[in-house]
Design an enzyme around this catalytic site. Sequence first.
Site, PDB file in Angstrom:
ATOM      1  N   ASP A 194      -5.141 -16.657 -28.152  1.00  0.00           N
ATOM      2  CA  ASP A 194      -5.628 -16.389 -26.799  1.00  0.00           C
ATOM      3  C   ASP A 194      -4.670 -17.055 -25.827  1.00  0.00           C
ATOM      4  OD1 ASP A 194      -8.096 -15.681 -24.962  1.00  0.00           O
ATOM      5  OD2 ASP A 194      -7.468 -17.697 -24.414  1.00  0.00           O
ATOM      6  N   CYS A 243       3.401   1.579   2.812  1.00  0.00           N
ATOM      7  CA  CYS A 243       4.661   0.850   2.613  1.00  0.00           C
ATOM      8  C   CYS A 243       5.641   1.686   1.782  1.00  0.00           C
ATOM      9  CB  CYS A 243       4.401  -0.480   1.916  1.00  0.00           C
ATOM     10  SG  CYS A 243       3.408  -1.647   2.863  1.00  0.00           S
ATOM     11  N   ASP A 285       0.427 -18.013 -26.988  1.00  0.00           N
ATOM     12  CA  ASP A 285       0.332 -17.502 -28.357  1.00  0.00           C
ATOM     13  C   ASP A 285       1.115 -16.215 -28.555  1.00  0.00           C
ATOM     14  OD1 ASP A 285      -1.494 -19.545 -29.171  1.00  0.00           O
ATOM     15  OD2 ASP A 285      -3.097 -18.465 -28.148  1.00  0.00           O
ATOM     16  N   CYS A 345       0.841  -1.192   0.000  1.00  0.00           N
ATOM     17  CA  CYS A 345       0.000   0.000   0.000  1.00  0.00           C
ATOM     18  C   CYS A 345       0.878   1.245   0.000  1.00  0.00           C
ATOM     19  CB  CYS A 345      -0.912   0.002   1.221  1.00  0.00           C
ATOM     20  SG  CYS A 345      -0.007   0.006   2.787  1.00  0.00           S
ATOM     21  N   ASP A 384      -5.477 -20.038 -33.253  1.00  0.00           N
ATOM     22  CA  ASP A 384      -5.298 -20.956 -32.125  1.00  0.00           C
ATOM     23  C   ASP A 384      -6.647 -21.636 -31.915  1.00  0.00           C
ATOM     24  OD1 ASP A 384      -4.309 -22.110 -29.666  1.00  0.00           O
ATOM     25  OD2 ASP A 384      -5.452 -20.572 -28.617  1.00  0.00           O
TER      26      ASP A 384
END
Length: 813
Positions: A710, A101, A714, A98, A515
């Site tokens: 996808d 930090c 790929d 956060c 694909d």
Amino acid sequence: MSKIKCNHCHLEFEENIMIKENDLNFCCKGCQGVYHLLKNDGLDSFYEKLGNKTIAPPIELNNDDISKFDSLNFLDNYVSTTKEGFSQIDLIIEGIHCAACVWLNEKILHDTKGIVEANINFTTNKARIVWNEEKLKLSEIILKIRSIGYNAYAYDSSVADAQASKAKRDYFIRMMVAVVCSMNIMMLSVAKYTGFFTGISKEVKDMIHIGEFLLSTPVLFYSGWIFFKGAYYGLKNRMINMDFLVATGATSTYIYSLFILFGAKGESYFDSVSMIITFVLVGKYLEVIGKKSAIDTLDKIKSTLPLEAIVIKDNQRKVVALNSLNIGDIIEIKAGEKVPVDGKIVFGSGSFDESTLTGESIPVYKKVNDSVYSGTINIDSLIQFEVTKSFKNSTFSSIVALLEDSLNSKPAIQTKAAEISKGFSVTILSLAFATFLVWYFFGLDLGFDYEGTDTFERSFIVAVSVVVIACPCALALATPMASLIGISELAKKGLLFKEAKFIETLASANCVVFDKTGTLTKGELNVVKARFLDDNIYKIQLLYSLLNASKHPVSISIKKYLESKYENLEIKNLQNVKNIEAKGMSAIYKNIEDKEFEIIGGNVELLREFEINYKFDSSKTVYLFAINKKVIATFELEDDIKDGAKDLIDYLQNKNIDVIMLTGDNEQVASKIAKELNIKKYFAKQTPISKANFIKELKKENKIVVMVGDGVNDSVALSNSDVAVAMGSSADISLAVSDIVLLNSTLKSLKEAFEISNKTYKYIKQNLSLSIIYNIVTIPLAMAGYVIPLIAALSMSLSSLMVVLNSLRIKMK
């Protein structure tokens, strides 16, 4: 036993395990140490900034590796020197959760003597630290970060990243100067052009000329500096490029306008100078953004792997950076962790998600002596494996390297405008110079009134008219204007084109490679056949309860199926639930009468393991459920073809475009999908690298290749294609390297992409024809002296307007 919060990390633990200190409670000695460190350094306001958030407790690190940060090899690779003579390094700080930090790390670094600068990017966790090496060692900085519970590793900051960032910033400033000045110049030009037809006093005109001069000068010499630079290097390499024509046209127009400003007869064209520079500069800036995006993409891909690994040596576990791993080291990974480097399992067995490499969602079972690959995920077990390849040569690193090469070497698509304009600059400059000579030495007068001008001025005006009227605004607008409108129409259909040039390439494509999983198919397992040998609802609920205890894709799919078939299913309290890697699950159920039932669910191998002889042959994915060694239900699952897939394939084939399917799946599944979609060419068991090589071979055959994919597997093939198309649901990396994104992930929209691209490309060619015809007609008129620079500028604007209006026809149905 009640739970209480740790005063440092704010996590809750049982009270009996906490370390008590007055009114303070700590979950471990690390939290206790950090808490007092912050108190002693006056940094306890960290807890106010943290608020109700929690952070991970400080990690226990072995500082045996700290000396490497001061080694000459490390410093040479990762540390640079600033112009002030300080040392500079980019670090990845592990453990930042956060803004508090970030504040804590920056604060404690700023308060460290010897550190000049410390800036941390919360989004990337990348820290840039500048320090005085005479006062502080790098190892001491790392120890300081570790002392407050964080860890730091060197970030491999590439020269390309720094150069791309600098170029982007430089182009943006130059572009904004040009845009602001041009907007103000055009306001003055409205008054000047109106006065040309309605009458305007010399005093007012002079004031307008001075205002335009003051605004156009920074545009030409500051914003337009890159064109002078490009023209210089072009001449140095014996090439007259478009930069030279832009610089020459703008400069000659500027010089002529100076003559007018200082008393010569005629009109100034400072506005033309500004607009020429601004329009072309905007296009240049878009190119720079694309280059910076490619660099950022590589950073994102590299960040997907862990930064370190746990090495087991002499029964001791040690955290080691990936670059320091050696072949033969024993690595330990837990369930849910990524495999950092390639290796061979020496202890344990389990299922691995290899979708990053194969694209297939079904986990693969691995046992002792089986190979594991970097980038894959260990799903369910504690595994130890021996490193067989260094980090640099591991599978995922090889994919990243190939991707980096592809991004850097991807050729620019040549548009018709670029082809036509190859000799355009030389031709126009030659014609303008010849015109000047003819008018100067022969004193031609073909009818236009140049009274009040001497021979040089008259010749110069005519030559400038040739350059201005031929300045390739219409030619330059021919492609981008039509493309811009085409892109807006495509966006309405859920299609994101990252660059306009891909419209033309898509329209010219003669080969489309798909694909399978997640592209032509939905990428989700669905129950296609279910058989209940005993449909007692009580037993169905036991099956539902067992499925609920698993996160496996098969279990999730069958669970959804049961929920759609039955209402109000109850989850029973199962005992001794066990996950049998890559086979299924088992559990014990005791009813209210304390009667015990052994229940199992999984594949045929699992039934055999429990000594259940049940024959079940199927080419699909199988799930069998049994109670007390009796099979109760069987399920067959498979991946469905996407809606619109068949229609898209038919459309492409009717356009005489080759359609090819590449998949990491087996031959049987690939053949089935190809047959259903009428795809003649398909190749099964393809790896990411073999897919990429396949694309390269197609391009060697002069194919214009569109790749539709996808998933991370790929990404390399996508980057090697002429046009890369990714689904909106794709992995982040595939989206990053793609040229076109189907935001709605439907194949219907891909068909529309081809249709709109073809239409847009048709109008691009029409625009090019219009601009060529315009030049053929107007340049001879300008050379003959019938066109003064004012009319030349107006004519140039008219040609641009013709291109714009023709491009707007793309919107028409």
